[in-house]
Enzyme design. Structure first.
Site, PDB file in Angstrom:
ATOM      1  N   ARG A 127     -44.075  33.292  18.968  1.00  0.00           N
ATOM      2  CA  ARG A 127     -42.694  33.675  19.297  1.00  0.00           C
ATOM      3  C   ARG A 127     -42.298  34.968  18.580  1.00  0.00           C
ATOM      4  O   ARG A 127     -41.707  35.867  19.179  1.00  0.00           O
ATOM      5  CB  ARG A 127     -41.729  32.537  18.917  1.00  0.00           C
ATOM      6  N   ARG A 139     -36.396  36.083  14.431  1.00  0.00           N
ATOM      7  CA  ARG A 139     -35.432  35.227  13.732  1.00  0.00           C
ATOM      8  C   ARG A 139     -35.732  35.201  12.238  1.00  0.00           C
ATOM      9  O   ARG A 139     -36.900  35.210  11.825  1.00  0.00           O
ATOM     10  CB  ARG A 139     -35.522  33.801  14.281  1.00  0.00           C
TER      11      ARG A 139
HETATM   12  P1  AMP Z   1     -32.623  26.256  16.194  1.00  0.00           P
HETATM   13  O1  AMP Z   1     -32.396  27.545  16.929  1.00  0.00           O
HETATM   14  O2  AMP Z   1     -32.193  25.067  16.965  1.00  0.00           O
HETATM   15  O3  AMP Z   1     -34.009  26.133  15.654  1.00  0.00           O
HETATM   16  O4  AMP Z   1     -31.656  26.302  14.919  1.00  0.00           O
HETATM   17  C1  AMP Z   1     -31.764  27.291  13.949  1.00  0.00           C
HETATM   18  C2  AMP Z   1     -31.059  26.861  12.696  1.00  0.00           C
HETATM   19  O5  AMP Z   1     -29.664  26.707  12.968  1.00  0.00           O
HETATM   20  C3  AMP Z   1     -31.494  25.558  12.096  1.00  0.00           C
HETATM   21  O6  AMP Z   1     -32.631  25.666  11.283  1.00  0.00           O
HETATM   22  C4  AMP Z   1     -30.258  25.174  11.304  1.00  0.00           C
HETATM   23  O7  AMP Z   1     -30.155  25.905  10.123  1.00  0.00           O
HETATM   24  C5  AMP Z   1     -29.145  25.622  12.210  1.00  0.00           C
HETATM   25  N1  AMP Z   1     -28.740  24.572  13.166  1.00  0.00           N
HETATM   26  C6  AMP Z   1     -28.850  24.598  14.511  1.00  0.00           C
HETATM   27  N2  AMP Z   1     -28.391  23.468  15.059  1.00  0.00           N
HETATM   28  C7  AMP Z   1     -28.004  22.701  14.036  1.00  0.00           C
HETATM   29  C8  AMP Z   1     -27.466  21.385  13.947  1.00  0.00           C
HETATM   30  N3  AMP Z   1     -27.238  20.638  15.043  1.00  0.00           N
HETATM   31  N4  AMP Z   1     -27.164  20.897  12.740  1.00  0.00           N
HETATM   32  C9  AMP Z   1     -27.371  21.627  11.628  1.00  0.00           C
HETATM   33  N5  AMP Z   1     -27.887  22.852  11.630  1.00  0.00           N
HETATM   34  C10 AMP Z   1     -28.220  23.396  12.821  1.00  0.00           C
END
Ligand code: AMP
Length: 335
Positions: A127, A139
């Site tokens: 990615r 990211r």
């Molecule tokens: P993701 O893009 O879903 O991998 O999310 C990236 C980051 O955003 C995660 O590692 C968390 O730090 C934060 N994050 C996203 N969704 C949540 C959630 N539902 N609860 C807590 N932190 C979240």
């Protein structure tokens, strides 16, 4: 259609969500995307989340619950949505249940993408390379160190949701190690099967409702006939009780039979543990329960109402005795 995509970082949730959006015309609600946008915009939520996200930790529950609660309200989510990256903890799942309940919305399914952890680092590295190729900034949390933390957060806080939704009979597991196209096809297949099962369930539920209505109608008709004196076998007390039951002014058991039936019928709407069996059983039980409740009602009423004539007869006997005594006295006096 309202779905949740569950899986560790790198499982392919985002990729599959984008395809489902095309297929079903619903929106993708990714808390990760929303938080990244908040970080980029420098909003108060973004400022709160920035460092936590970069290190691979989880943003506090109340923050993400607030975001999702607002987002679900938006008109574009009215048609349905795919939650990607939410819920991530049991309190978030409970908050979502409450949110949906308040809005009278149902969750159709939770699709879990199951993958080997060993493959995740390679996927995340791919990615990063792809983003760089597109000239995008990778990211902040797509590195080995943050990934290790994200994975341990997934194991500790998100994986319990597999059990949570499995108990609610909402979980559908897909092998996330297949190719992207294969995973898409598999998700499509299980969602189609789910749609068919739901249609069948809905048909069964409305048949059960019709049966309950019919029974309740029959009972009410019978009670009305009894009240009108057409049921010749019934005692006056029973007739009175039947009348009461029909009028609905008293704690009518015929009424409660109807309510009982309604309750069972509405229970059919809930996700049953064994959809087929439970549906059948409830459908059968409903009219029986209604009949039983009505019968009990008739018994109770006739019992209590039946006491009155007995007492009346006793009083009449006593009165007759007194009159006879007085008549005797008068006769004696005359003599
Ligand atoms: P993701 O893009 O879903 O991998 O999310 C990236 C980051 O955003 C995660 O590692 C968390 O730090 C934060 N994050 C996203 N969704 C949540 C959630 N539902 N609860 C807590 N932190 C979240």
């Amino acid at each position: 259609m309202r779905l949740i995509l569950l899986g560790p970082p790198g499982a392919g949730k985002g990729t599959q969500a984008a395809r489902l959006v095309q297929q079903y015309g619903i929106v993708q609600l990714s808390t990760g995307d929303m938080l990244r946008a908040a970080v980029a915009a420098g909003t108060p939520v973004g400022l709160k989340a920035k460092d936590i996200m970069a290190s691979g930790g989880l943003v506090p529950d109340e923050v993400v619950i607030g975001i999702i609660s607002d987002r679900i309200e938006q008109p574009d989510a009215a048609n349905g949505f795919i939650l990607d990256g939410f819920p991530r903890t049991v309190p978030q799942a409970e908050a979502l249940d409450q949110l949906l309940k308040d809005k009278k919305l149902a969750l159709d399914a939770v699709v879990e993408l199951r993958v080997n952890e060993g493959a995740l680092l390679a996927r995340v590295e791919t990615r990063v390379a792809e983003m760089r190729e597109r000239g995008e900034e990778p990211r902040a949390d797509d590195n080995a160190e943050a990934l290790a933390k994200r994975l341990s957060a997934y194991r500790a806080q998100t994986e319990p949701l597999v059990e949570y939704y499995s108990e609610k009979r909402k979980l559908l597991t897909v092998d996330g190690m297949m190719t992207i196209d294969e995973v898409t096809r598999e998700i499509g297949r299980i969602l189609e099967a789910l749609g068919e099962a739901n249609d069948k369930k809905a048909a069964k539920s409305s048949a059960a409702k019709r049966a309950v209505k019919k029974t309740a109608k029959k009972l009410a008709k019978g009670a009305k006939a009894a009240a009108a004196g057409k049921a010749s076998t019934k005692s006056p007390a029973k007739k009175a009780s039947a009348k009461k039951a029909v009028s609905g002014k008293s704690s009518s058991k015929a009424g409660s039979a109807k309510t009982a039936g309604k309750k069972v019928a509405s229970g059919l709407k809930k996700p049953a543990k064994a959809p087929k069996k439970t549906g059948k059983k409830s459908a059968k039980v409903a009219p029986k329960a209604a009949a039983k409740a009505a019968k009990k009602g008739a018994k109770t009423k006739s019992k209590s109402a039946g006491k009155a004539p007995k007492r009346g007869a006793k009083a009449a006997k006593k009165a007759a005795k007194t009159v006879a005594k007085k008549a005797k006295k008068v006769t004696k006096k005359r003599a």
